[in-house]
Design a protein around this motif. Structure first.
Motif, PDB file in Angstrom:
ATOM      1  N   GLU A 154       0.810  -1.111   0.138  1.00  0.00           N
ATOM      2  CA  GLU A 154       0.060  -0.018   0.225  1.00  0.00           C
ATOM      3  C   GLU A 154       0.846   1.202   0.048  1.00  0.00           C
ATOM      4  N   ALA A 155       1.808   1.030   0.709  1.00  0.00           N
ATOM      5  CA  ALA A 155       2.877   2.491   0.786  1.00  0.00           C
ATOM      6  C   ALA A 155       3.714   2.704  -0.475  1.00  0.00           C
ATOM      7  N   LEU A 156       3.950   1.548  -1.421  1.00  0.00           N
ATOM      8  CA  LEU A 156       4.420   1.643  -2.528  1.00  0.00           C
ATOM      9  C   LEU A 156       3.484   2.305  -3.494  1.00  0.00           C
ATOM     10  N   VAL A 157       2.424   1.740  -3.524  1.00  0.00           N
ATOM     11  CA  VAL A 157       1.338   2.246  -4.368  1.00  0.00           C
ATOM     12  C   VAL A 157       0.944   3.685  -4.021  1.00  0.00           C
ATOM     13  N   ALA A 158       0.936   3.963  -2.983  1.00  0.00           N
ATOM     14  CA  ALA A 158       0.756   5.337  -2.729  1.00  0.00           C
ATOM     15  C   ALA A 158       1.814   6.425  -3.142  1.00  0.00           C
ATOM     16  N   GLU A 159       3.011   5.898  -3.234  1.00  0.00           N
ATOM     17  CA  GLU A 159       4.098   6.632  -3.787  1.00  0.00           C
ATOM     18  C   GLU A 159       4.330   6.521  -5.476  1.00  0.00           C
ATOM     19  N   LYS A 160       4.224   5.205  -5.755  1.00  0.00           N
ATOM     20  CA  LYS A 160       4.543   4.733  -7.276  1.00  0.00           C
ATOM     21  C   LYS A 160       3.570   4.301  -8.136  1.00  0.00           C
ATOM     22  N   GLY A 161       2.190   4.293  -7.605  1.00  0.00           N
ATOM     23  CA  GLY A 161       1.213   4.033  -8.379  1.00  0.00           C
ATOM     24  C   GLY A 161       1.062   2.545  -8.721  1.00  0.00           C
ATOM     25  N   THR A 162       0.245   1.887  -9.669  1.00  0.00           N
ATOM     26  CA  THR A 162       0.116   0.477  -9.728  1.00  0.00           C
ATOM     27  C   THR A 162       0.283   0.163 -11.393  1.00  0.00           C
ATOM     28  N   THR A 163       0.568  -0.863 -11.679  1.00  0.00           N
ATOM     29  CA  THR A 163       0.308  -1.195 -13.265  1.00  0.00           C
ATOM     30  C   THR A 163      -0.819  -2.031 -13.324  1.00  0.00           C
ATOM     31  N   HIS A 164      -1.719  -1.352 -14.095  1.00  0.00           N
ATOM     32  CA  HIS A 164      -3.116  -2.037 -14.076  1.00  0.00           C
ATOM     33  C   HIS A 164      -3.272  -2.682 -15.637  1.00  0.00           C
ATOM     34  N   ILE A 165      -3.797  -3.693 -15.606  1.00  0.00           N
ATOM     35  CA  ILE A 165      -4.084  -4.638 -16.862  1.00  0.00           C
ATOM     36  C   ILE A 165      -5.388  -4.082 -17.351  1.00  0.00           C
ATOM     37  N   TRP A 166      -5.440  -3.314 -18.371  1.00  0.00           N
ATOM     38  CA  TRP A 166      -6.674  -2.465 -18.890  1.00  0.00           C
ATOM     39  C   TRP A 166      -7.685  -3.442 -19.716  1.00  0.00           C
ATOM     40  N   LEU A 167      -6.838  -4.125 -20.759  1.00  0.00           N
ATOM     41  CA  LEU A 167      -7.606  -5.002 -21.347  1.00  0.00           C
ATOM     42  C   LEU A 167      -6.654  -6.053 -22.184  1.00  0.00           C
ATOM     43  N   CYS A 168      -7.191  -7.208 -22.262  1.00  0.00           N
ATOM     44  CA  CYS A 168      -6.339  -8.458 -22.730  1.00  0.00           C
ATOM     45  C   CYS A 168      -7.497  -9.332 -23.192  1.00  0.00           C
ATOM     46  N   GLY A 169      -6.867 -10.350 -24.155  1.00  0.00           N
ATOM     47  CA  GLY A 169      -7.938 -11.216 -24.631  1.00  0.00           C
ATOM     48  C   GLY A 169      -7.128 -12.292 -25.702  1.00  0.00           C
TER      49      GLY A 169
END
Length: 245
Positions: A154-169
């Protein structure tokens, strides 16, 4: 033959070649480009929605059009939005920014080994983007159990954000060939590199709708994702899964 490509805000790169092709066949064909991948995704999702009994009532234009793909691929990498007429490959004038702040796509192609002269065709893709935070959720399980990120993550996400899988197929005819697993493995390698370089949190997130895409839930859990809590404010039955690398 299977090839794996990586699309970034700067270029298209061939990152894995399982075709046993000669060195003379190592160039990227003209057919492997963002417009053709966008068209592949459109056809793929329209087919999925028809199989789900939703027919043409689902508007896939919001997520399967060139303008939207350009925006999500370039977001965080350039100061000004791109248009459909902009050159995509080898845009060397872009300012240097962490790749983890922009979109990145992995796509596999296949070509029948017994058909001389056959063109490569897209068979699977995974489109990941940077997000500044993880979606808020409420428990979806019957016992009220919730799935929370570890405090360190959580602390890392607050600082660096997250890599989000938006679409896949993947192409229904090409499933069970581990094509999506190849895409995910490449993404995880990049995420770990971004984390080591201080450019990312090492946290992967993805939203899905279990009732509509049960196969996606199986794929995520098989690959170490946890979660399943309902996304607040999201579409009906949309849930969150995440993985800490």
């Amino acid at each position: 033959m299977i090839r794996l490509y990586q699309f970034t805000h700067k270029a298209i790169n061939l990152v894995k070649d399982n075709s046993n092709a000669s060195s003379l066949d190592s160039t990227i064909p003209a057919e492997i480009n963002l417009p053709n991948l966008t068209m592949f995704s459109t056809i793929l999702f329209m087919t999925e929605f028809r199989q789900m009994g939703m027919g043409d009532s689902v508007d896939v234009s919001k997520t399967c059009n060139m303008s939207e793909w350009h925006r999500r691929l370039y977001e965080g990498a350039v100061e000004t939005p791109q248009s459909d007429s902009d050159i995509y490959v080898d845009v060397l004038t872009l300012p240097p920014k962490p790749v983890s702040k922009a979109g990145i796509i992995y796509a596999t192609t296949t070509r029948p080994a017994d058909q001389d002269g056959a063109k490569e065709a897209f068979s699977a893709f995974l489109f990941a983007i940077h997000k500044s935070s993880v979606a808020k959720t409420i428990p979806s399980t019957n016992n009220g159990e919730t799935h929370k990120l570890p405090s360190e993550a959580e602390a890392l996400v607050a600082e660096k954000g997250t890599t989000h899988i938006w679409l896949c197929g993947s192409d229904p005819e090409q499933r069970r060939h581990r094509l999506m697993s190849q895409c995910l493995a490449q993404l995880e390698g990049d995420v770990l590199e971004w984390k080591a370089n201080g450019q990312g949190s090492g946290v992967l997130t993805v939203h899905t709708i279990p009732k509509a895409f049960p196969g996606m839930v199986q794929f995520l859990t098989k690959n170490g994702f946890v979660g399943g809590d309902k996304v607040i404010g999201g579409e009906s039955d949309k849930v969150l899964y995440w993985k800490v690398l």
